[in-house]
Motif scaffolding. Sequence first.
Motif, PDB file in Angstrom:
ATOM      1  N   LEU A  98     107.693 -11.967 -30.011  1.00 49.84           N
ATOM      2  CA  LEU A  98     107.218 -13.101 -30.807  1.00 49.84           C
ATOM      3  C   LEU A  98     106.235 -12.656 -31.892  1.00 49.84           C
ATOM      4  CD1 LEU A  98     106.647 -15.865 -28.106  1.00 49.84           C
ATOM      5  CD2 LEU A  98     108.494 -15.696 -29.772  1.00 49.84           C
ATOM      6  N   ALA A  99     105.509 -11.564 -31.625  1.00 48.46           N
ATOM      7  CA  ALA A  99     104.535 -11.090 -32.611  1.00 48.46           C
ATOM      8  C   ALA A  99     105.230 -10.618 -33.884  1.00 48.46           C
ATOM      9  CB  ALA A  99     103.692  -9.968 -32.024  1.00 48.46           C
ATOM     10  N   ASN A 118      92.180 -12.938 -35.143  1.00 50.74           N
ATOM     11  CA  ASN A 118      93.267 -13.911 -35.273  1.00 50.74           C
ATOM     12  C   ASN A 118      92.757 -15.344 -35.476  1.00 50.74           C
ATOM     13  OD1 ASN A 118      92.682 -15.015 -32.738  1.00 50.74           O
ATOM     14  ND2 ASN A 118      94.242 -13.825 -31.686  1.00 50.74           N
ATOM     15  N   ARG A 124      97.129 -16.455 -41.945  1.00 48.62           N
ATOM     16  CA  ARG A 124      97.872 -16.239 -40.696  1.00 48.62           C
ATOM     17  C   ARG A 124      99.381 -16.175 -40.915  1.00 48.62           C
ATOM     18  NH1 ARG A 124      94.355 -20.317 -38.550  1.00 48.62           N
ATOM     19  NH2 ARG A 124      96.113 -21.623 -38.016  1.00 48.62           N
ATOM     20  N   GLN A 125      99.839 -16.505 -42.137  1.00 50.62           N
ATOM     21  CA  GLN A 125     101.264 -16.379 -42.455  1.00 50.62           C
ATOM     22  C   GLN A 125     101.716 -14.912 -42.309  1.00 50.62           C
ATOM     23  OE1 GLN A 125     104.808 -17.538 -43.046  1.00 50.62           O
ATOM     24  NE2 GLN A 125     103.352 -19.162 -43.488  1.00 50.62           N
ATOM     25  N   SER A 182     100.873 -12.260 -33.452  1.00 52.21           N
ATOM     26  CA  SER A 182     100.137 -11.977 -32.217  1.00 52.21           C
ATOM     27  C   SER A 182     100.974 -12.388 -31.012  1.00 52.21           C
ATOM     28  CB  SER A 182      98.764 -12.658 -32.207  1.00 52.21           C
ATOM     29  OG  SER A 182      98.883 -14.005 -32.543  1.00 52.21           O
ATOM     30  N   HIS A 202     107.729 -21.072 -38.205  1.00 54.55           N
ATOM     31  CA  HIS A 202     106.430 -21.186 -38.861  1.00 54.55           C
ATOM     32  C   HIS A 202     106.319 -20.243 -40.047  1.00 54.55           C
ATOM     33  CE1 HIS A 202     105.371 -23.105 -35.045  1.00 54.55           C
ATOM     34  NE2 HIS A 202     104.330 -23.611 -35.665  1.00 54.55           N
ATOM     35  N   LEU A 256      90.983 -17.311 -33.560  1.00 54.66           N
ATOM     36  CA  LEU A 256      90.764 -18.190 -32.410  1.00 54.66           C
ATOM     37  C   LEU A 256      89.282 -18.463 -32.197  1.00 54.66           C
ATOM     38  CD1 LEU A 256      93.189 -17.205 -29.542  1.00 54.66           C
ATOM     39  CD2 LEU A 256      93.044 -19.348 -30.801  1.00 54.66           C
ATOM     40  N   ARG A 257      88.468 -17.462 -32.470  1.00 55.39           N
ATOM     41  CA  ARG A 257      87.029 -17.647 -32.321  1.00 55.39           C
ATOM     42  C   ARG A 257      86.341 -17.239 -33.615  1.00 55.39           C
ATOM     43  NH1 ARG A 257      86.290 -18.776 -27.092  1.00 55.39           N
ATOM     44  NH2 ARG A 257      87.772 -17.929 -25.588  1.00 55.39           N
ATOM     45  N   ARG A 258      85.152 -17.805 -33.816  1.00 57.72           N
ATOM     46  CA  ARG A 258      84.365 -17.451 -34.991  1.00 57.72           C
ATOM     47  C   ARG A 258      83.214 -16.567 -34.572  1.00 57.72           C
ATOM     48  NH1 ARG A 258      85.391 -22.332 -38.680  1.00 57.72           N
ATOM     49  NH2 ARG A 258      86.804 -23.463 -37.343  1.00 57.72           N
ATOM     50  N   ARG A 306      79.409 -11.561 -31.565  1.00 53.92           N
ATOM     51  CA  ARG A 306      79.856 -12.801 -30.947  1.00 53.92           C
ATOM     52  C   ARG A 306      79.207 -12.927 -29.578  1.00 53.92           C
ATOM     53  NH1 ARG A 306      82.807 -17.920 -31.000  1.00 53.92           N
ATOM     54  NH2 ARG A 306      82.032 -18.524 -28.968  1.00 53.92           N
ATOM     55  N   VAL A 321      95.067 -21.086 -42.940  1.00 50.12           N
ATOM     56  CA  VAL A 321      96.466 -20.997 -42.513  1.00 50.12           C
ATOM     57  C   VAL A 321      97.221 -19.925 -43.297  1.00 50.12           C
ATOM     58  CG1 VAL A 321      98.634 -22.254 -42.480  1.00 50.12           C
ATOM     59  CG2 VAL A 321      96.570 -23.365 -41.726  1.00 50.12           C
ATOM     60  N   ARG A 337      90.015 -16.473 -22.030  1.00 50.45           N
ATOM     61  CA  ARG A 337      90.424 -17.814 -21.648  1.00 50.45           C
ATOM     62  C   ARG A 337      90.593 -17.938 -20.161  1.00 50.45           C
ATOM     63  NH1 ARG A 337      92.720 -15.873 -26.334  1.00 50.45           N
ATOM     64  NH2 ARG A 337      94.139 -14.368 -25.515  1.00 50.45           N
ATOM     65  N   PRO A 383     101.362 -14.147 -27.111  1.00 53.66           N
ATOM     66  CA  PRO A 383     100.778 -14.949 -26.043  1.00 53.66           C
ATOM     67  C   PRO A 383     100.708 -14.103 -24.768  1.00 53.66           C
ATOM     68  CG  PRO A 383     103.078 -15.519 -26.318  1.00 53.66           C
ATOM     69  CD  PRO A 383     102.765 -14.456 -27.345  1.00 53.66           C
TER      70      PRO A 383
END
Lengths: 322, 250
Positions: free
Chosen positions: A141-142, A51, A74-75, A79, A102, A53-55, A12, A71, A322, A81
């Motif tokens: 949350l993960a 995850n 990712r179920q 991860s 979700h 977010l990036r390819r 990457r 999607v 980020r 924040p």
Amino acid sequence: MSTLAQLHRVTRRFGDVVAVDDVTLTIEAGSMVGLLGPNGAGKTSLISLINGLRRPTTGTVTLLGRSPQDVRSRQSLGSTPQETALPPTLKVGEVIDFVGRHFEDRQPTEALAEEFGLTTLLGRQTGALSGGQKRRLSVALAFVGRPKLVLLDEPTTGLDIDGRHALWAAVRRQHEAGATVVVTSHYLEEIEALAERVVVMEGGRVIADDSLQAIVGQVGVRQIRLRTPEVAAVSALPGVARAETAGEGADAAGLVLYAADSDQLIRELVRSGLPFADLAVRGATLEEAFLTLTDSGRAHSSRAASVEADAASAPYATEVSR
Amino acid sequence: MSTLSLTVLHTKYNLIETARVPIAIISALAFPTLALLFFVVPQQVVAGNALYATQAVISLAVFAVMSNALFSFGLTISENREKPWDPYLRTLPAPGIARVLAQIFATGTLGLAAIIPVIVVGGLFTAAEASPPRVLAGFIALAVSSLPFMLIGICIGYSMPSKAAIAVVQIVMFGMAFAGGLFLPPMLFADWLNTLSKFMPSRQARELVIWAVQGGQLEWWVWVGILVWTVVGFAGALLLFRRDEGRRYH
């Protein structure tokens, strides 16, 4: 064991910076993998490829047999924040509910709050939480969706010792309950507390991938500082993995040495009769240990030479996130 | 989880977050009403004539919906992309379309709520008039014609950083307001400007709502224009959303 995530020859780039450089890596179900490396080594970039977010610029990433952009894959992914990211106006219970809804098979909010010590905070807005409380919520949350694979990026940064140990214990319980965990850190201590397998990254590459024990043996380096007029002779003592001069004094230069066995080196130093002063010994930081690992072929270099070498071998300089 | 239930979930939390900062709602509700009070009510030529007053109220309602949509989408999205919560949401198992739709519903709800005081003030202090079924039809027309503005806002939000988005949103908003006849009625336009105006979603929105409220002939270019802007905007928004990886640094 089945494969949860796989990276095959993944690179990457961000402009001129190569954040992840030709990495091939397999994460097996049931494992607890530590991703260890200094800041800017490419750990966060690697996580963001898994995850979705990036390819990758080149190469392929699969998550549970599918693309991470799908999607459905990712179920089964959990991860965290960054703790500064939590929406300040939402209450703790609302954030857990929002994320939990979700997932098809979610942990009840109360049970999760209990596990991560958030029970008394459920009615509080996240903007009013302390740094440690935000960290606990982020990590919790993960796990809310009972994921198969959990990615924890620097989970305990900024926590005090008690908070850190409590969070590690909670993560270990979740792992025993069936979650596969990938944890990144630049603290060796954190990796030692959590991981069974350790992947060491530097400059976007995987430079070691082994059991925890094997890795700890390689990076357990100590730093010895002293002042001496005989820089060359001291640097040439047996057992010195790397040496740097650190500023000139009136009559003696400061010298920083790295060695696997500092006790043995000091015995050698005393026995040699070379003059020295202001001796200090401490554990090396991970960055220093890595430099020693990658520098072992260039031992006994002066500071100028080692700076040159770093510049030549380190196109990874900036943390790309980020 | 179905896309529909995730859309409802994201809409709900979007509105909760906005409602927890009441000043954001108050200013959105107050701005169009104040504009009506300052710029239309004092002008007796317009305010005293039922036809003109109704069209002025409609133009301001369209302007309110447009600026609300452009600002809240363009700015919110570009700001969110710079905050770390947004990338986290992208790791959750929610399809892109659910989040795009949720933003549309949440902003749409606020936008329509902002119109109510405009209609109340317009009804009380000007000669504007319309029967309740016509007002309802006007609301539906407003909702439909606001879609292109929301989608343009989304495209702006996903294609540039927030500081650039502020400037671009303002240029687009005032450009469209003037060219679309929301500040000056199109009957005062030169021919070339009138022709250009017909390609603007703001002009199309104005004509659609006037038709819904006052009746008369609906020109074909009005609904074709809204349809084309909506399709192109939706495709662009979806494309930019999928391509987006948060803010890029080089």
